[in-house]
Design a protein around this motif. Structure first.
Motif: not given
Length: 393
Positions: A145-162
């Motif tokens: 997310a810091w090196t190559a941010p994209s919507t799918p990456v942020w979505q996957a990260l949000a899902s992992s936090y969930r």
């Protein structure tokens, strides 16, 4: 706390280090401990503490029992769980520090698939497996997310936090679950995903227990506002799940009218998504879940005869997640106990244990029901005694 077989532990650390293709110095650089201490532990000249072993296991990405050779590393169940979730806590803490030096993350599409897989593991109640996989996954997603941010990456990260919030809640770490939901908000905002943001509000709302239900309902309402104007199948399913959450909160307040209002709204939305939407964010939304919430509301309002009638006439759909099925079994056990069917209550507890042992052991309803059965039984059967010892009663 040192361990009695320190020589063997040193050998296991060396073995796992070599399997990871690391030298002693390379491993020491990943630890909050000195190279000298690592060398002495591997050689058996210094005792290994729980904290040291947890750090080594985290650095090597192995379960701590691979180093101890024991099924447990502490006589305290809470301590064992604390060690299990500590790497998750660490992963949540470093969300804002930017890329990780030397980390080579897997491709974004692979990480998204892994995020979905770990979420599914939790629904299947494989909590230990999910707990072990999650910290490394969060680290890779955060780095990406810091090196190559994209919507799918942020979505996957949000899902992992969930997923982190779900695991820690099931294991009894309420403060850590709240922290994970804060991180979910941080990632969902960057994904510009209203559905994930609404799910976060749903999760936050359900953390409010009896006496604070009004705050929980406000959070649920805030989640609905995020979905205003959204008409996709995904948004309809999430909105329906928010109504189910509101029904659960209203039941804690024994507000039958509000319970019925939200259950009716959820059923109407279930019809609009063709009955079942189990594939949407692993929410298992649909008519079956609405029936489960109606049963759960009756239990929460202590309407045990009604709850028992609902349970006996309910047939859970095949798509019901193991986690939800096991919770239903525990809740039904409580209902059977409250209506005087003690043998049936114990049977359902055993079924829940078989279906989802990790979840059932830590679910508060299990302890409440087992305690009640022990109190009501003139002479507790062996199976009840085994169950009581299993949950640490």
């Amino acid at each position: 706390m040192p361990f009695p077989d320190d020589d063997d532990i040193g050998a296991r650390i060396k073995q796992q280090r070599r399997l990871a293709r690391l030298t002693q110095r390379e491993l020491a650089e990943r630890l909050p401990y000195s190279y000298s201490l690592l060398n002495q532990v591997e050689c058996g000249r210094r005792a290994a503490t729980v904290a040291f072993l947890a750090a080594v296991a985290r650095a090597l990405r192995v379960d701590i029992t691979a180093l101890t050779g024991q099924p447990h590393v502490s006589t305290s169940p809470h301590d064992r769980l604390a060690i299990l979730v500590r790497p998750i806590r660490d992963a949540l803490d470093v969300y804002d520090l930017g890329p990780v030096d030397g980390l080579t993350a897997r491709p974004a599409v692979v990480l998204a698939e892994e995020s979905d897989r770990v979420c599914q593991q939790v629904r299947a109640t494989h909590l230990r497996q999910a707990s072990q996989a999650l910290p490394g996954l969060i680290a890779e997603l955060t780095h990406t997310a810091w090196t190559a941010p994209s919507t799918p990456v942020w979505q996957a990260l949000a899902s992992s936090y969930r997923t982190a919030a779900d695991i820690t809640l099931k294991l009894g770490f309420l403060d850590l679950s709240r922290l994970a939901l804060d991180r979910m908000h941080w990632a969902a905002e960057r994904a510009s995903d209203p559905c994930l943001a609404a799910i976060r509000q749903y999760k936050r709302g359900l953390l409010y227990k009896t006496g604070h239900h009004a705050t929980g309902l406000r959070l649920i309402a805030a989640g609905q506002q995020l979905l205003a104007g959204e008409t996709s199948r995904e948004a309809l399913a999430v909105s329906g799940q928010l109504h189910l959450g509101a029904s659960a909160l209203a039941a804690r307040a024994e507000d039958q009218t509000t319970v019925d209002t939200h259950l009716n709204a959820a059923r109407e939305l279930a019809g609009r998504v063709d009955g079942e939407a189990a594939d949407v964010h692993w929410l298992s939304f649909g008519w079956g879940n609405a029936d489960l919430h109606a049963f759960g509301a009756a239990v929460a309002m202590r309407q045990y005869d009604d709850a028992l009638n609902k349970a006996r006439n309910m047939k859970l759909p095949g798509s019901t997640m193991t986690s939800r099925r096991a919770r239903f079994l525990v809740d039904r056990a409580r209902v059977e106990m409250e209506t005087g069917h003690l043998d049936s209550a114990l049977t359902h507890l055993r079924e829940a244990r078989t279906a989802a042992p990790e979840q059932t052991r830590h679910y508060p309803g299990t302890r409440e029901t087992v305690t009640g059965l022990v109190h009501l039984s003139r002479r507790a059967p062996d199976t009840l005694g085994h169950m009581a010892r299993w949950i640490g009663l």
